[in-house]
Design a protein around this motif. Structure first.
Motif, short mmCIF file in Angstrom:
data_model
loop_
_atom_site.label_atom_id
_atom_site.label_comp_id
_atom_site.label_asym_id
_atom_site.label_seq_id
_atom_site.Cartn_x
_atom_site.Cartn_y
_atom_site.Cartn_z
N LEU A 220 66.39 16.33 -2.59
CA LEU A 220 66.46 16.27 -1.24
C LEU A 220 67.27 15.06 -0.49
O LEU A 220 68.09 15.48 0.43
N ILE A 221 67.45 13.94 -0.99
CA ILE A 221 68.37 13.09 -0.51
C ILE A 221 69.93 13.53 -0.47
O ILE A 221 70.50 13.30 0.56
N GLU B 219 70.50 16.70 -0.50
CA GLU B 219 70.80 17.68 0.44
C GLU B 219 71.22 16.94 1.83
O GLU B 219 71.96 17.35 2.65
N CYS B 220 70.21 16.05 2.02
CA CYS B 220 70.55 15.28 3.62
C CYS B 220 71.92 14.48 3.47
O CYS B 220 72.72 14.67 4.60
N GLY B 221 72.39 13.88 2.53
CA GLY B 221 73.41 13.21 2.48
C GLY B 221 74.63 14.17 2.71
O GLY B 221 75.81 13.62 3.09
N GLU B 222 74.67 15.49 1.98
CA GLU B 222 75.91 16.44 2.10
C GLU B 222 75.87 16.83 3.52
O GLU B 222 76.75 17.74 3.94
N MET B 223 74.91 16.75 4.44
CA MET B 223 75.17 17.30 5.69
C MET B 223 76.47 16.52 6.27
O MET B 223 76.47 15.38 6.57
N GLU B 224 77.28 17.52 6.71
CA GLU B 224 78.42 16.93 7.37
C GLU B 224 78.34 16.29 8.65
O GLU B 224 77.57 16.75 9.35
N GLU B 225 79.28 15.11 8.79
CA GLU B 225 79.48 14.59 10.18
C GLU B 225 79.74 15.56 11.03
O GLU B 225 80.68 16.37 10.74
N LYS B 226 79.13 15.78 12.21
CA LYS B 226 79.62 16.67 13.33
C LYS B 226 80.67 15.97 14.08
O LYS B 226 80.54 14.75 14.44
N GLU B 227 81.68 16.91 14.22
CA GLU B 227 82.76 16.23 15.51
C GLU B 227 82.20 16.49 16.59
O GLU B 227 81.95 17.50 17.24
N PRO B 228 81.92 15.53 17.49
CA PRO B 228 81.72 15.57 19.02
C PRO B 228 82.57 16.40 19.74
O PRO B 228 83.77 16.49 19.32
N PRO B 229 82.11 17.05 20.64
CA PRO B 229 83.08 18.05 21.64
C PRO B 229 84.29 17.13 22.16
O PRO B 229 83.84 15.89 22.52
N LEU C 298 83.23 15.11 25.22
CA LEU C 298 82.12 14.12 25.34
C LEU C 298 82.87 12.72 25.73
O LEU C 298 82.28 12.00 26.57
N GLN D 277 81.54 6.84 19.61
CA GLN D 277 80.98 7.81 20.35
C GLN D 277 80.65 9.21 19.09
O GLN D 277 79.63 9.86 19.22
N LYS D 278 81.40 9.06 17.98
CA LYS D 278 81.05 9.99 17.01
C LYS D 278 79.67 9.78 16.27
O LYS D 278 78.87 10.36 16.08
N TYR E 52 76.89 10.45 18.47
CA TYR E 52 76.86 11.79 18.88
C TYR E 52 75.94 12.49 17.71
O TYR E 52 75.17 13.23 17.92
N ASN E 53 76.30 12.00 16.29
CA ASN E 53 75.84 12.72 15.17
C ASN E 53 74.36 12.25 15.14
O ASN E 53 73.29 12.86 14.79
N ARG F 261 71.24 14.89 15.16
CA ARG F 261 70.36 14.92 13.85
C ARG F 261 68.92 14.53 14.43
O ARG F 261 68.11 15.35 14.22
N GLU G 33 75.33 24.74 10.43
CA GLU G 33 75.40 25.41 9.30
C GLU G 33 75.32 26.76 9.01
O GLU G 33 76.19 27.37 7.96
N ARG H 224 70.53 23.94 3.27
CA ARG H 224 70.58 22.75 4.22
C ARG H 224 69.98 23.09 5.57
O ARG H 224 69.48 22.27 6.34
N ASP I 158 68.88 8.60 4.84
CA ASP I 158 69.33 9.86 4.02
C ASP I 158 70.65 10.61 4.63
O ASP I 158 71.49 11.21 3.75
N ILE I 159 70.58 10.77 5.88
CA ILE I 159 71.75 11.24 6.44
C ILE I 159 73.09 10.54 6.62
O ILE I 159 73.96 10.65 6.43
#
Lengths: 438, 198
Positions: free
Chosen positions: A47-48, A50-60, A63, B27-28, B31-32, B36, B102, B126, B148-149
């Motif tokens: 589970l951890i 999975e969470c850690g694999e969530m990519e950082e999202k690029e902000p628009p 922003l 900001q990044k 934002y993240n 989340r 995702e 995911r 965790d994230i």
């Protein structure tokens, strides 16, 4: 295996390595012996992961500029929230302000009119004032410039107008003859020739004369009486008159000055004489004379009247011979129509006769201080009185305004309450929405 | 760190440019965090904007001994929690998760090294995890997101949330179990639905 629950509480920390060394050892030993707890650990680890694999999202892209923009706006004014509110709702605010002013003004106006600034105290309920007078004079002055010039010539006026009447009579004669020819065509049988001739002699020229005079006089009442005398002498009458105290025209000594308007009806033949006399009662500031020649229209109408009268007679004749009810009804119908027309013509001609017979003179009289006649020494005697009067007048005016303002707030209160409630609702709504979305 | 400190100091003196640099730096992350926590991009933007605006307004009160990152995190986190609570209370604005990235990413990277089936599976789990996170109560969600994230240390989390370390430990532990349960619950309903379909 009895301490499975205890261990499970520690598993999370065990995975993160946050347990004390002794505790961690205990958990490790337990895991070796307990496959269920081992499975649990694996699941949590996964589970951890999975969470850690969530990519950082690029902000628009927008922003950062958006944030910086809002901060700059904040930096510009300390009370930004209010100014932003104002800015966003500038139109609404403006409209609200106008509404408020209007509402308050509604309360304030009557007081202003009655008390303080009111231009005049009307002696009777009348609306004529100088501002109304001006455009009228201008209009007539332009349209009848010629007539004015003629009338203004101090001498030889009698001669010139006489000469004109000669010419007019000639012209009228010609027209009358023409008119008679017309009669001859339509009403020959019915109309004895002598009668027509008689009419011709009476007719003359049908001219409706009007004049306007604006006079500045030193004594209103005296002038008014003089005008009355002129009217009596010429055999005319005063159609209407009114006078009022002018507030815009207050003398230095605080004396009230009168203004007024008199409408005179003068017999046509006396028109110019009366005008001349009245004109000399004061200083003429405006004079206009205009004549409306209705001779032709009058003659036309007369002719039409004659023909209708003949028609009426004929119808009466036929009616007396008619036997069938149906015919009688039809003829009476027709007779009715003709008679209505006759009445219309007669009434119009009577109006004209009246207007021609009595010319109208509108006199506007304005009382003024005779500045050029005498040197008036400053009257120190009643200076204090005048100061007092002025003080009281102004104070009363201010009190009136204050009172009216308070009343005006009363007027505005419902609007303010509604607007305030609206604002609160809107603000609440905005706060709720502020994060939800743009 | 030293550069950041200087920027903060200048910001405290009213240097707008310095603060703007801080915005660009953080900001990044903010934002993240917002994404989340709130579960969608729009809210994330709003949270970020509001967080930086609040930080700017109260930069004068910022204590130089603490880290700017922790401070701005704390502001943003409080905003998220406030907003989530407000929505839960009013029930006016249910959170929408249908724009989860995702889903979209799948098509873009499907020609990458992974086998398609594996990738699909990965995306699915995911997505499942993210949905489960969105269903967690705020305090647990906070822990999962931070620990965790985003991989924050226990101490950092304690600083950000203004909690003591012990509370953080137990809360993270409970949050993980809670999340696990949520996922299992979800899988269970899915299976049931699947069975019903068949």
């Amino acid at each position: 295996m009895g301490n499975c629950n205890e261990v499970r509480e520690q598993l999370s920390l065990y995975i993160d390595g946050m347990l004390e060394p002794g505790e961690a050892e205990g958990v490790e030993n337990h895991l070796k012996a307990c496959p269920e707890c081992s499975k649990e650990v694996e699941e949590i680890r996964r589970l951890i992961r999975e969470c850690g694999e969530m990519e950082e999202k690029e902000p628009p892209e927008y922003l950062a500029p958006m944030i910086i923009n809002s901060i700059r706006k904040q930096a510009r004014g300390k009370n930004t929230r209010f100014s932003r509110w104002l800015g966003n709702r500038r139109i609404v605010s403006a409209a609200a302000a106008v509404l408020l002013v209007l509402v308050v003004a509604k309360g304030v106006m009557p007081a202003l009119e009655n008390g303080f600034w009111g231009g005049m105290k009307a002696a009777n309920d009348m609306s004529t004032d100088q501002t109304q007078e001006e455009p009228v004079a201008e209009e007539y002055g332009l349209s009848s410039q010629e007539a004015l010039n003629k009338a203004m010539a101090p001498e030889g006026r009698g001669a010139s107008s006489e000469a004109e009447f000669d010419v007019a009579e000639d012209g009228a004669g010609g027209q009358i003859k023409m008119g008679r020819e017309m009669f001859a065509l339509t009403a020959d049988e019915a109309q004895p020739p002598q009668q027509v001739e008689q009419k011709e002699a009476e007719a003359g020229r049908k001219i409706i004369n009007n004049a306007e005079l604006s006079l500045n006089v030193e004594n209103f009442d005296e002038s008014f009486r003089a005008i009355q005398q002129v009217v009596e002498k010429t055999g005319g009458f005063i159609q209407s008159s009114n006078s009022y105290v002018s507030r815009s025209n207050v003398g230095e000594d605080g004396r009230d000055y009168k203004e007024g308007h008199v409408a005179l009806r003068i017999p046509g033949s006396e028109f110019y004489r009366a005008l001349d006399e009245i004109e000399h009662l004061g200083k003429t500031t405006n004079k206009s004379v205009f004549g409306n020649d209705v001779t032709k229209q009058y003659m036309d109408m007369e002719a039409r009247l004659k023909s209708k009268e003949v028609q009426e007679e004929r119808l009466l004749d036929i009616l007396s011979k008619a036997a069938k009810v149906e015919d009688i009804l039809r003829i009476e119908n027709e007779l009715n129509r003709v008679r209505t027309e006759i009445e219309m013509y007669v009434s119009q001609m009577r109006d004209w006769d009246n207007l021609v017979q009595y010319s109208t003179i509108n006199v506007f009289i304005r009382e003024v201080e005779p500045k050029d006649k005498q040197v008036s020494p400053p009257k120190m005697g009643n200076l204090w009185d005048r100061v007092k009067k002025g003080f009281i007048l102004t104070t009363n005016g201010i009190l009136d305004i204050v009172e009216a303002l308070i009343v005006g707030i009363g007027f505005a209160l419902p609007v303010i309450i509604i607007a305030g409630a609206g604002y609160l609702v809107w603000r609440g709504f905005r706060n709720k929405k502020s994060i939800q979305g743009r | 760190m030293a550069a950041e400190l200087r920027l903060v100091e200048r910001s405290k003196e009213g240097d707008l440019q310095a603060f703007e640099e801080l915005v660009l730096m953080y900001q990044k992350q903010i934002y993240n965090l917002g994404y989340r926590m709130m579960g969608n991009e729009e809210d994330a933007c709003d949270i970020a904007q509001e967080a930086f605006l609040r930080a700017y307004k109260s930069i004068g009160k910022f204590n130089l001994k603490s880290r700017f990152g922790t401070w701005i995190y704390r502001i943003a986190m409080n905003l998220c929690i406030d907003e989530l609570r407000k929505r839960k209370k009013t029930k006016l604005y249910p959170i929408v998760h249908n724009d989860n990235p995702e889903d979209k990413q799948y098509k873009l990277v499907s020609d990458a090294g992974d086998l398609p089936e594996e990738l699909v599976e990965k995306k699915e789990t995911r997505l499942k995890v993210q949905q489960a996170i969105n269903r967690l109560p705020e305090d647990h969600r906070t822990m999962i997101v931070l620990r965790d994230i985003q991989g924050r240390s226990y101490q950092e989390i304690a600083d950000i949330m203004g909690l003591n370390l012990g509370t953080v430990k137990s809360r993270i532990s409970r949050a993980r179990y809670n999340l696990k349960e949520e996922i299992e619950k979800q899988t269970g309903t899915e299976r049931r639905e699947l069975r019903l379909k068949c």
